[in-house]
Design a protein around this motif. Structure first.
Motif, PDB file in Angstrom:
ATOM      1  N   TRP A  82     -65.403  -5.485  -2.378  1.00  0.00           N
ATOM      2  CA  TRP A  82     -66.677  -5.966  -1.709  1.00  0.00           C
ATOM      3  C   TRP A  82     -67.968  -6.127  -2.464  1.00  0.00           C
ATOM      4  N   GLY A  83     -68.878  -6.879  -2.106  1.00  0.00           N
ATOM      5  CA  GLY A  83     -70.076  -6.856  -2.682  1.00  0.00           C
ATOM      6  C   GLY A  83     -70.338  -8.265  -3.424  1.00  0.00           C
ATOM      7  N   SER A  84     -71.139  -8.443  -4.488  1.00  0.00           N
ATOM      8  CA  SER A  84     -71.542  -9.438  -5.149  1.00  0.00           C
ATOM      9  C   SER A  84     -70.120 -10.349  -5.610  1.00  0.00           C
ATOM     10  N   ASN A  85     -70.305 -11.638  -5.395  1.00  0.00           N
ATOM     11  CA  ASN A  85     -69.137 -12.344  -6.187  1.00  0.00           C
ATOM     12  C   ASN A  85     -69.625 -13.767  -6.884  1.00  0.00           C
ATOM     13  N   THR A  86     -71.005 -13.550  -7.309  1.00  0.00           N
ATOM     14  CA  THR A  86     -71.511 -14.726  -8.037  1.00  0.00           C
ATOM     15  C   THR A  86     -70.925 -15.131  -9.278  1.00  0.00           C
ATOM     16  N   LYS A  87     -70.218 -14.288 -10.074  1.00  0.00           N
ATOM     17  CA  LYS A  87     -69.440 -14.281 -11.254  1.00  0.00           C
ATOM     18  C   LYS A  87     -67.938 -14.397 -10.846  1.00  0.00           C
ATOM     19  N   CYS A  88     -67.636 -14.460  -9.842  1.00  0.00           N
ATOM     20  CA  CYS A  88     -66.106 -14.274  -9.398  1.00  0.00           C
ATOM     21  C   CYS A  88     -65.556 -13.042  -9.940  1.00  0.00           C
ATOM     22  N   GLN A  89     -66.262 -12.031  -9.717  1.00  0.00           N
ATOM     23  CA  GLN A  89     -65.980 -10.730 -10.287  1.00  0.00           C
ATOM     24  C   GLN A  89     -64.862  -9.945  -9.439  1.00  0.00           C
ATOM     25  N   LEU A  90     -64.824 -10.497  -8.103  1.00  0.00           N
ATOM     26  CA  LEU A  90     -64.027  -9.632  -7.078  1.00  0.00           C
ATOM     27  C   LEU A  90     -62.560 -10.798  -7.171  1.00  0.00           C
ATOM     28  N   MET A  91     -63.026 -12.158  -6.730  1.00  0.00           N
ATOM     29  CA  MET A  91     -62.089 -13.150  -6.424  1.00  0.00           C
ATOM     30  C   MET A  91     -62.476 -14.514  -6.567  1.00  0.00           C
ATOM     31  N   ASN A  92     -61.549 -15.629  -6.478  1.00  0.00           N
ATOM     32  CA  ASN A  92     -61.686 -17.015  -6.488  1.00  0.00           C
ATOM     33  C   ASN A  92     -61.752 -17.258  -5.109  1.00  0.00           C
ATOM     34  N   PRO A  93     -62.249 -18.488  -4.549  1.00  0.00           N
ATOM     35  CA  PRO A  93     -63.434 -19.299  -5.456  1.00  0.00           C
ATOM     36  C   PRO A  93     -64.959 -18.448  -5.302  1.00  0.00           C
ATOM     37  N   LYS A  94     -65.738 -18.733  -6.121  1.00  0.00           N
ATOM     38  CA  LYS A  94     -66.835 -18.302  -6.352  1.00  0.00           C
ATOM     39  C   LYS A  94     -67.677 -18.243  -4.797  1.00  0.00           C
ATOM     40  N   SER A  95     -68.328 -17.239  -4.684  1.00  0.00           N
ATOM     41  CA  SER A  95     -69.160 -17.164  -3.371  1.00  0.00           C
ATOM     42  C   SER A  95     -70.442 -16.095  -3.392  1.00  0.00           C
ATOM     43  N   LYS A  96     -71.493 -16.226  -3.022  1.00  0.00           N
ATOM     44  CA  LYS A  96     -72.485 -15.374  -3.075  1.00  0.00           C
ATOM     45  C   LYS A  96     -72.252 -13.681  -2.775  1.00  0.00           C
ATOM     46  N   SER A  97     -71.297 -13.628  -1.815  1.00  0.00           N
ATOM     47  CA  SER A  97     -70.965 -12.028  -1.620  1.00  0.00           C
ATOM     48  C   SER A  97     -69.634 -12.083  -0.929  1.00  0.00           C
ATOM     49  N   VAL A  98     -68.899 -10.964  -0.813  1.00  0.00           N
ATOM     50  CA  VAL A  98     -67.868 -10.536  -0.122  1.00  0.00           C
ATOM     51  C   VAL A  98     -68.534  -9.614   0.881  1.00  0.00           C
ATOM     52  N   PHE A  99     -68.470  -9.673   2.004  1.00  0.00           N
ATOM     53  CA  PHE A  99     -69.192  -8.574   2.903  1.00  0.00           C
ATOM     54  C   PHE A  99     -68.617  -7.762   3.738  1.00  0.00           C
ATOM     55  N   THR A 100     -67.117  -7.799   3.398  1.00  0.00           N
ATOM     56  CA  THR A 100     -66.346  -6.737   3.973  1.00  0.00           C
ATOM     57  C   THR A 100     -65.240  -6.407   2.969  1.00  0.00           C
ATOM     58  N   PRO A 101     -64.560  -5.105   3.185  1.00  0.00           N
ATOM     59  CA  PRO A 101     -63.408  -4.729   1.859  1.00  0.00           C
ATOM     60  C   PRO A 101     -62.287  -6.061   2.343  1.00  0.00           C
ATOM     61  N   THR A 102     -62.109  -6.399   1.185  1.00  0.00           N
ATOM     62  CA  THR A 102     -61.177  -7.678   1.241  1.00  0.00           C
ATOM     63  C   THR A 102     -60.066  -7.344   0.019  1.00  0.00           C
ATOM     64  N   ILE A 103     -58.739  -7.688   0.411  1.00  0.00           N
ATOM     65  CA  ILE A 103     -57.760  -7.285  -0.696  1.00  0.00           C
ATOM     66  C   ILE A 103     -58.204  -8.320  -1.871  1.00  0.00           C
ATOM     67  N   ILE A 104     -58.236  -7.883  -2.960  1.00  0.00           N
ATOM     68  CA  ILE A 104     -58.547  -8.683  -4.317  1.00  0.00           C
ATOM     69  C   ILE A 104     -57.277  -8.544  -5.357  1.00  0.00           C
ATOM     70  N   TYR A 105     -56.077  -7.508  -5.020  1.00  0.00           N
ATOM     71  CA  TYR A 105     -55.222  -7.472  -5.893  1.00  0.00           C
ATOM     72  C   TYR A 105     -54.172  -6.797  -4.780  1.00  0.00           C
ATOM     73  N   GLU A 106     -52.540  -7.179  -4.952  1.00  0.00           N
ATOM     74  CA  GLU A 106     -51.969  -6.541  -4.277  1.00  0.00           C
ATOM     75  C   GLU A 106     -50.549  -6.625  -5.016  1.00  0.00           C
ATOM     76  N   SER A 107     -49.872  -5.564  -5.125  1.00  0.00           N
ATOM     77  CA  SER A 107     -48.183  -5.619  -5.760  1.00  0.00           C
ATOM     78  C   SER A 107     -47.540  -4.701  -5.117  1.00  0.00           C
TER      79      SER A 107
END
Length: 372
Positions: free
Chosen positions: A169-194
Motif C-alpha cells: 500500500w502507499g504511492s503507486n505513481t511509478k507502478c512500484q506496487l502494481m499495474n496499472p499506474k495509480s496515484k495511491s493504493v489506499f488499503t493493503p492489497t495483494i501485489i504478489y501471490e504464489s
C-alpha cells in the motif's frame, strides 16, 4: 550489555542523543543491560524518527512526533531521548517518511502517523492518525515481515503450507506496487501471490521494489528500476544478497558488490578500491552489509586484529559516512563539518568484541550495535 552508536542526520533528535545537531563521528546513544541472548533485531528509520526493536519484543523510539508517528500526546513534538514504546511482544517494525508500522506476535499490523499517498492503509479519507490503529491481521501460524521505503509499505506473509503472499500500500505513481499506474493504493492489497514460491524479502527503493525468494533469486521487479539494472542478467542466478538505497540496487554475489543506479554521490560501490585498501591488507572477511537511504555499511573481520571494523560508503551529506580516515583526530568536534559528502569505503569504527557488530542504515543516518 549492548551499546548502540549513531551518527548522521539529527535535525529532529532522531539519533536519540538529546540534541539536534548532525553528527559525523559515532556517538553512544543507547546502552542496555540486557540478557546476553538479547540482540538488536532491527533499527527502523523514518525521515525524522527512529524505532529500535530488541529480540525480546521491546521497542524504543525517538525523534519527531510532529505527525503523531511516535506517541499519543499531540503536545509532544519531539522525543529527544529514547523512550520505551508502550507495546510489548513486537516482532517487527518499519518506518516510512512520517509513519510507523509495527507487527505484534499475533500478526496484527498496527500503524500511525501521516500518509497522504495511502501509506496508512486506512483508505483514501484517512491521511493522519496519532494513535496506533490496527489495519490488518493474518493467521498466527504465518511468518510475517514488514518492509517500507519513503511512501510505501509492504507486508510479506509466508504461509505454513507453502508459498507466500505480499501485500502493498502507499504511492503507486511509478507502478512500484502494481499495474496499472495509480496515484495511491489506499488499503493493503495483494501485489504478489504464489502457492509454491517462498518470498523472503521485499527490497524497496524510493520508487521500485524487488522480490527475493528463499534461494536468493530475484523473482520479480516493479516500478522505476534503475536503467543500468537488467533483470535478465540476474533472474537465473541463486544466492544473491540484495540491498537497496532510494535510487540504487546493490547485489552481493560471489564476493563482489554489484551496484546499479544513481551514483553521483558515491553510491556505486567501488570494488577495486575496497579490495586494495581493505580486504587485501590481511586476510579479511566481509561479515555484513546493509544500506540506508543513499549510503551503505560494511562489517569486516580481520584475521590479525581482533574484533570487527565498520566501513561506510555513499552520500555522507549529513555526516552519515563519517570523516575520511586522513582527517580523523580526537581534537575535532563531532558535529558534522560537511567534509565527506561523497565516500568510497571509509573506515568508521573498530569494535573490539567477540560477537560481530550489526549495522543499520536510516535516512542519512548510520547505526552500529556493539555487544559485550
Amino acid at each position: 550489555m549492548l551499546q548502540v552508536y549513531a551518527f548522521g542526520s539529527n535535525g529532529n533528535f532522531q539519533l536519540g542523543l538529546g540534541h539536534a545537531d548532525d553528527i559525523i563521528v559515532p556517538q553512544l546513544t543507547l546502552s542496555l543491560d540486557v540478557d546476553k541472548d538479547v540482540t538488536v533485531k532491527k533499527v527502523a528509520c523514518g525521515g525524522n524518527h527512529t524505532l529500535l526493536l530488541l529480540s525480546n519484543g521491546n521497542v524504543y523510539e525517538c525523534g519527531s512526533n510532529a505527525m503523531g508517528q511516535l506517541c499519543d500526546d499531540s503536545q509532544i513534538e519531539t522525543v529527544p531521548k529514547w523512550s520505551k514504546l508502550d507495546m510489548n511482544n513486537i516482532k517487527d517494525i518499519a518506518c516510512g517518511w512520517e509513519f510507523t508500522v509495527v507487527l505484534d506476535i499475533l500478526n496484527n499490523v498496527w500503524i500511525r502517523g501521516y500518509g497522504p499517498k495511502g501509506e496508512l492503509g486506512l483508505g483514501s479519507n484517512t491521511t493522519k492518525i496519532t494513535t496506533f490503529q490496527k489495519i490488518m491481521n493474518v493467521p498466527e501460524n504465518s511468518n510475517c515481515k514488514l518492509f517500507t521505503s519513503f511512501q510505501n509499505c509492504a507486508l510479506l506473509v509466508q504461509r505454513p503450507e507453502g508459498g507466500s503472499v505480499v501485500y502493498g500500500w502507499g504511492s503507486n505513481t511509478k507502478c512500484q506496487l502494481m499495474n496499472p499506474k495509480s496515484k495511491s493504493v489506499f488499503t493493503p492489497t495483494i501485489i504478489y501471490e504464489s502457492d509454491s514460491q517462498q518470498i523472503v524479502q521485499v527490497a524497496m527503493g524510493k520508487n521500485f521494489l524487488l522480490l527475493i525468494d528463499n534461494e536468493g533469486r530475484i523473482v520479480s521487479t516493479r516500478g522505476a528500476i534503475p536503467e543500468s539494472f537488467q533483470l535478465d542478467e540476474w533472474k537465473d542466478k541463486k544466492g544473491l544478497e540484495v540491498y537497496t538505497m532510494w535510487s540504487s540496487i546493490h547485489i552481493y554475489y560471489e564476493n563482489k558488490i554489484y551496484s546499479f543506479g544513481f551514483g553521483i554521490h558515491g553510491q556505486i560501490f567501488d570494488n577495486d578500491y575496497f579490495q586494495s585498501t581493505v580486504m587485501n591488507k590481511h586476510t579479511s572477511k566481509l561479515i555484513a552489509i546493509n544500506t540506508g537511504s543513499e549510503h551503505g555499511m560494511l562489517v569486516v573481520q580481520d584475521d590479525i586484529i581482533s574484533g570487527f571494523t565498520v566501513y561506510c560508503w555513499g552520500w555522507g551529506e549529513h555526516g552519515n559516512c563519517g570523516r575520511v580516515k586522513e582527517e580523523q583526530s580526537d581534537d575535532k568536534p563531532v558535529i558534522n563539518d560537511y567534509s565527506n559528502l561523497s565516500s568510497k569505503a571509509n573506515e568508521i569504527m573498530h569494535v573490539d568484541s567477540v560477537m560481530p557488530s550489526t549495522v543499520f542504515g536510516g535516512c542519512a543516518s548510520t547505526w552500529i550495535v556493539k555487544y559485550d
